[in-house]
Write a protein that holds these residues in place. Sequence first.
Motif, PDB file in Angstrom:
ATOM      1  N   THR A 145       0.860  -1.174   0.000  1.00 26.58           N
ATOM      2  CA  THR A 145       0.000   0.000   0.000  1.00 26.58           C
ATOM      3  C   THR A 145       0.900   1.229   0.000  1.00 26.58           C
ATOM      4  O   THR A 145       2.090   1.135   0.317  1.00 26.58           O
ATOM      5  N   ALA A 146       0.332   2.378  -0.320  1.00 28.52           N
ATOM      6  CA  ALA A 146       1.138   3.603  -0.338  1.00 28.52           C
ATOM      7  C   ALA A 146       1.671   3.930   1.049  1.00 28.52           C
ATOM      8  O   ALA A 146       2.841   4.298   1.219  1.00 28.52           O
ATOM      9  N   GLY A 147       0.820   3.802   2.076  1.00 28.38           N
ATOM     10  CA  GLY A 147       1.284   4.058   3.438  1.00 28.38           C
ATOM     11  C   GLY A 147       2.340   3.062   3.878  1.00 28.38           C
ATOM     12  O   GLY A 147       3.341   3.423   4.499  1.00 28.38           O
ATOM     13  N   ALA A 150       5.639   3.837   2.272  1.00 25.43           N
ATOM     14  CA  ALA A 150       6.314   4.955   2.936  1.00 25.43           C
ATOM     15  C   ALA A 150       7.043   4.479   4.188  1.00 25.43           C
ATOM     16  O   ALA A 150       8.184   4.876   4.453  1.00 25.43           O
ATOM     17  N   TYR A 194       8.925  10.542  -1.297  1.00 23.49           N
ATOM     18  CA  TYR A 194       7.601  10.084  -0.873  1.00 23.49           C
ATOM     19  C   TYR A 194       7.285   8.780  -1.589  1.00 23.49           C
ATOM     20  O   TYR A 194       7.883   8.457  -2.625  1.00 23.49           O
ATOM     21  N   GLY A 207      -1.537   5.829  -5.483  1.00 19.76           N
ATOM     22  CA  GLY A 207      -1.451   6.169  -4.063  1.00 19.76           C
ATOM     23  C   GLY A 207      -0.158   6.909  -3.769  1.00 19.76           C
ATOM     24  O   GLY A 207       0.883   6.599  -4.351  1.00 19.76           O
ATOM     25  N   ILE A 208      -0.230   7.880  -2.870  1.00 24.98           N
ATOM     26  CA  ILE A 208       0.932   8.645  -2.436  1.00 24.98           C
ATOM     27  C   ILE A 208       0.989   8.575  -0.921  1.00 24.98           C
ATOM     28  O   ILE A 208      -0.035   8.739  -0.248  1.00 24.98           O
ATOM     29  N   GLY A 209       2.165   8.309  -0.359  1.00 22.76           N
ATOM     30  CA  GLY A 209       2.273   8.189   1.085  1.00 22.76           C
ATOM     31  C   GLY A 209       3.512   8.860   1.646  1.00 22.76           C
ATOM     32  O   GLY A 209       4.552   8.913   0.980  1.00 22.76           O
ATOM     33  N   SER A 224      -1.489   8.658   3.797  1.00 23.59           N
ATOM     34  CA  SER A 224      -1.492   8.432   2.354  1.00 23.59           C
ATOM     35  C   SER A 224      -2.817   8.869   1.757  1.00 23.59           C
ATOM     36  O   SER A 224      -3.849   8.922   2.440  1.00 23.59           O
ATOM     37  N   LEU A 244       0.446  16.661   2.155  1.00 20.21           N
ATOM     38  CA  LEU A 244       0.683  15.514   3.036  1.00 20.21           C
ATOM     39  C   LEU A 244       1.874  15.756   3.950  1.00 20.21           C
ATOM     40  O   LEU A 244       1.817  15.467   5.159  1.00 20.21           O
TER      41      LEU A 244
END
Length: 264
Positions: A145-147, A150, A194, A207-209, A224, A244
């Motif tokens: 996942t993005a989170g 990260a 990121y 997705g960005i986290g 995220s 973020l």
Amino acid sequence: MEIKSSPKGTQSIERTIQILKKVASRNTAGITLAEIARKTGLKPPTAHRILACLAEHGLLMQRGPKREYFLGMLAYELGLAANCHFTLRELCSPVLNRLARITGDTVFLTTRSGVDSVVIERADGSYPIRVLTQMVGERRPLGSTAGGLALLMAMPEAERNDVIRKNRHRLNQYGNLTESLLNSMVERASKLGYALNEGQILPEVTGIGVVIPTLLGSHYAALSIVALNNRLQGKRREEIVAMLNAEAAKLGRTLADAGMGMHP
């Protein structure tokens, strides 16, 4: 994950914990006895005995045509009892709701649990994703996942490699993800500053986290945002990343003030 042998007296406990984690990772759709036995490496009769005991005491329940297992009422009650000692969700919820309202997208708060990431809160904006995404309480391999990516990016290299190695057999459950691809995604994330999951898990979803800063030497929470690909491109992506990072920095200060040891 196959359960390895442990000192006498703890093996049953470790088997039980592993089963509970497997059920938690599939708590939306449920998981069958056969799947649990296969994923834990336990013989079906052994898995069945543990499952039956957990169900009898309310930690699990069975539903559906295949009698799938889900977390039960006692698991819920224990979570409520423990909640007073874990305020991360409550402290971060206003930030998630604000980000969801401003961006219109889906925002997640993710924490680390061993080699997994766990979603502990989410907020949906006015453009929610219609395809399957992460639900609160869902466990996934770190990096899927993005989170989680990260959090993986923020680890020391040796620790990160160990986590990826332990999860390698689980990655193919998530789109095209492989050990090699995940290593490439970590390398890209390190260069970008990121985490970016650009259609690697779900082709139409980006997705960005970012991690929430800490002075503890390790990061345990991440923010995220997940949206359809066309909503996280170009200048808007840059704006979302800046937003973020700013909110994560504020959260770091808030959590440090609350005695949770986090700070930019």
